[in-house]
Each structure stands twice: as structure tokens, then as C-alpha cells.
Design a protein around this motif. Structure first.
Motif, PDB file in Angstrom:
ATOM      1  N   TYR A  46       0.828  -1.160   0.085  1.00  0.00           N
ATOM      2  CA  TYR A  46       0.075   0.054  -0.029  1.00  0.00           C
ATOM      3  C   TYR A  46       0.927   1.155  -0.052  1.00  0.00           C
ATOM      4  N   LEU A  47       2.331   1.033   0.178  1.00  0.00           N
ATOM      5  CA  LEU A  47       3.078   2.293   0.228  1.00  0.00           C
ATOM      6  C   LEU A  47       3.977   2.228  -1.064  1.00  0.00           C
ATOM      7  N   GLY A  48       4.369   3.433  -1.575  1.00  0.00           N
ATOM      8  CA  GLY A  48       5.178   3.838  -2.692  1.00  0.00           C
ATOM      9  C   GLY A  48       6.547   4.029  -2.374  1.00  0.00           C
ATOM     10  N   ASP A  49       7.172   4.528  -3.170  1.00  0.00           N
ATOM     11  CA  ASP A  49       8.702   4.941  -3.076  1.00  0.00           C
ATOM     12  C   ASP A  49       8.841   6.318  -2.833  1.00  0.00           C
ATOM     13  N   THR A  50       7.737   6.993  -2.171  1.00  0.00           N
ATOM     14  CA  THR A  50       7.841   8.529  -2.070  1.00  0.00           C
ATOM     15  C   THR A  50       7.288   8.588  -0.503  1.00  0.00           C
ATOM     16  N   THR A  51       7.560   9.720   0.031  1.00  0.00           N
ATOM     17  CA  THR A  51       6.977  10.354   1.420  1.00  0.00           C
ATOM     18  C   THR A  51       6.133  11.415   1.209  1.00  0.00           C
ATOM     19  N   THR A  52       5.186  11.420   1.784  1.00  0.00           N
ATOM     20  CA  THR A  52       4.308  12.451   1.770  1.00  0.00           C
ATOM     21  C   THR A  52       4.301  13.318   3.193  1.00  0.00           C
ATOM     22  N   VAL A  53       4.389  14.344   3.404  1.00  0.00           N
ATOM     23  CA  VAL A  53       4.230  15.125   4.667  1.00  0.00           C
ATOM     24  C   VAL A  53       3.264  16.166   4.571  1.00  0.00           C
ATOM     25  N   ILE A  54       2.213  16.250   5.385  1.00  0.00           N
ATOM     26  CA  ILE A  54       1.080  17.209   5.259  1.00  0.00           C
ATOM     27  C   ILE A  54       1.105  18.033   6.643  1.00  0.00           C
ATOM     28  N   TYR A  55       1.246  19.347   6.505  1.00  0.00           N
ATOM     29  CA  TYR A  55       1.464  20.096   7.460  1.00  0.00           C
ATOM     30  C   TYR A  55       0.793  21.490   7.400  1.00  0.00           C
ATOM     31  N   GLN A  56      -0.291  21.782   7.929  1.00  0.00           N
ATOM     32  CA  GLN A  56      -1.200  22.874   7.927  1.00  0.00           C
ATOM     33  C   GLN A  56      -1.609  22.859   6.479  1.00  0.00           C
ATOM     34  N   SER A  57      -1.327  24.039   5.587  1.00  0.00           N
ATOM     35  CA  SER A  57      -1.778  23.961   4.252  1.00  0.00           C
ATOM     36  C   SER A  57      -0.962  23.542   3.104  1.00  0.00           C
ATOM     37  N   LYS A  58      -0.013  22.875   3.743  1.00  0.00           N
ATOM     38  CA  LYS A  58       1.285  22.403   2.841  1.00  0.00           C
ATOM     39  C   LYS A  58       1.360  20.878   2.767  1.00  0.00           C
ATOM     40  N   VAL A  59       1.787  20.469   1.605  1.00  0.00           N
ATOM     41  CA  VAL A  59       1.870  18.890   1.158  1.00  0.00           C
ATOM     42  C   VAL A  59       3.332  18.964   0.642  1.00  0.00           C
ATOM     43  N   TYR A  60       4.200  18.273   1.306  1.00  0.00           N
ATOM     44  CA  TYR A  60       5.570  17.883   1.013  1.00  0.00           C
ATOM     45  C   TYR A  60       5.181  16.448   0.268  1.00  0.00           C
ATOM     46  N   LEU A  61       5.895  16.497  -0.963  1.00  0.00           N
ATOM     47  CA  LEU A  61       6.217  15.170  -1.617  1.00  0.00           C
ATOM     48  C   LEU A  61       7.664  14.829  -1.833  1.00  0.00           C
ATOM     49  N   PHE A  62       8.063  13.834  -1.121  1.00  0.00           N
ATOM     50  CA  PHE A  62       9.448  13.459  -1.231  1.00  0.00           C
ATOM     51  C   PHE A  62       9.571  12.449  -2.358  1.00  0.00           C
ATOM     52  N   ILE A  63      10.350  12.422  -3.232  1.00  0.00           N
ATOM     53  CA  ILE A  63      10.476  11.351  -4.128  1.00  0.00           C
ATOM     54  C   ILE A  63      12.147  10.983  -4.096  1.00  0.00           C
ATOM     55  N   TRP A  64      12.211   9.728  -3.587  1.00  0.00           N
ATOM     56  CA  TRP A  64      13.470   9.182  -3.502  1.00  0.00           C
ATOM     57  C   TRP A  64      13.944   8.687  -4.682  1.00  0.00           C
ATOM     58  N   GLY A  65      15.246   8.840  -5.030  1.00  0.00           N
ATOM     59  CA  GLY A  65      15.739   7.963  -6.120  1.00  0.00           C
ATOM     60  C   GLY A  65      17.322   9.039  -6.365  1.00  0.00           C
ATOM     61  N   ASN A  66      17.572   8.631  -7.729  1.00  0.00           N
ATOM     62  CA  ASN A  66      18.860   9.601  -7.842  1.00  0.00           C
ATOM     63  C   ASN A  66      18.638  10.451  -9.118  1.00  0.00           C
ATOM     64  N   PRO A  67      18.341  11.742  -8.895  1.00  0.00           N
ATOM     65  CA  PRO A  67      18.539  12.409  -7.999  1.00  0.00           C
ATOM     66  C   PRO A  67      17.048  12.538  -6.780  1.00  0.00           C
ATOM     67  N   HIS A  68      17.255  12.926  -5.793  1.00  0.00           N
ATOM     68  CA  HIS A  68      15.933  13.164  -4.785  1.00  0.00           C
ATOM     69  C   HIS A  68      15.345  14.512  -5.271  1.00  0.00           C
ATOM     70  N   TYR A  69      13.844  14.293  -5.278  1.00  0.00           N
ATOM     71  CA  TYR A  69      13.181  15.512  -5.558  1.00  0.00           C
ATOM     72  C   TYR A  69      12.185  15.925  -4.301  1.00  0.00           C
ATOM     73  N   LEU A  70      11.842  17.030  -4.363  1.00  0.00           N
ATOM     74  CA  LEU A  70      10.966  17.495  -3.206  1.00  0.00           C
ATOM     75  C   LEU A  70      10.030  18.211  -3.980  1.00  0.00           C
ATOM     76  N   ILE A  71       8.893  18.209  -3.954  1.00  0.00           N
ATOM     77  CA  ILE A  71       7.748  19.098  -4.537  1.00  0.00           C
ATOM     78  C   ILE A  71       6.669  19.497  -3.252  1.00  0.00           C
TER      79      ILE A  71
END
Length: 91
Positions: free
Chosen positions: A43-68
Motif C-alpha cells: 500500500y506504500l510507494g517509494d515516496t514520502t508525503t508530509v502534510i502540515y497546515q496548508s502544505k503538502v511535501y512530496l519527497f521522491i526518493w531516487g537519484n536524484p532526490h526530488y521534493l515537491i
């Protein structure tokens, strides 16, 4: 390790409570402000999602790493609803 120690100090000082969903068997970091629940890894993928107040952070793990970063209350509320649904079925 130094960044993790600083992070734990900040969440303790600000009394931030975290809920984290991890794959069954993954490592849990011991901290009084963090509550974990586990789900099957399928049920989980290779990304991490953080939700804080009105912000959503999407961390994409790989080479290179990305943050949206999405700063939008409607998007944050949608992700929060999805998190709450998964939290409800997690153990």
C-alpha cells in the motif's frame, strides 16, 4: 543523526504531534511525540508525503532526490482525508 536530533528537539519544544504510517517491519524511531501505525508494504510507494497546515511535501526518493511542495489548503485537506482513511485501516 545531528539533523534528526535537532528535529526531535524542535517537535518537542513546539509540542508537535506526528502520526506516521510505515510498512510492516520498518524501523520506528523512538520519540514521545510520534505515533506509528503499520500497513502492508504493497500500500506504500517509494515516496514520502508530509502534510502540515496548508502544505503538502512530496519527497521522491531516487537519484536524484526530488521534493515537491504544494501550498494549497484544498490540496492539503484532500491529502489529509486520504491519510486519515489509511490511518483508520493501519494497525
Amino acid at each position: 543523526p545531528i539533523y534528526l536530533k535537532q528535529y526531535f528537539t524542535i517537535i518537542k519544544e513546539k509540542n508537535v504531534k506526528e502520526k506516521v504510517i510505515i510498512a510492516k517491519g520498518d524501523k520506528k524511531l523512538s520519540h514521545s511525540n510520534i505515533t506509528y501505525r503499520e500497513v502492508d508494504k504493497k500500500y506504500l510507494g517509494d515516496t514520502t508525503t508530509v502534510i502540515y497546515q496548508s502544505k503538502v511535501y512530496l519527497f521522491i526518493w531516487g537519484n536524484p532526490h526530488y521534493l515537491i511542495l504544494i501550498d494549497n489548503n484544498k490540496v492539503a485537506q484532500t491529502y489529509l482525508k486520504q491519510f486519515d482513511l489509511l490511518w483508520g485501516i493501519a494497525r
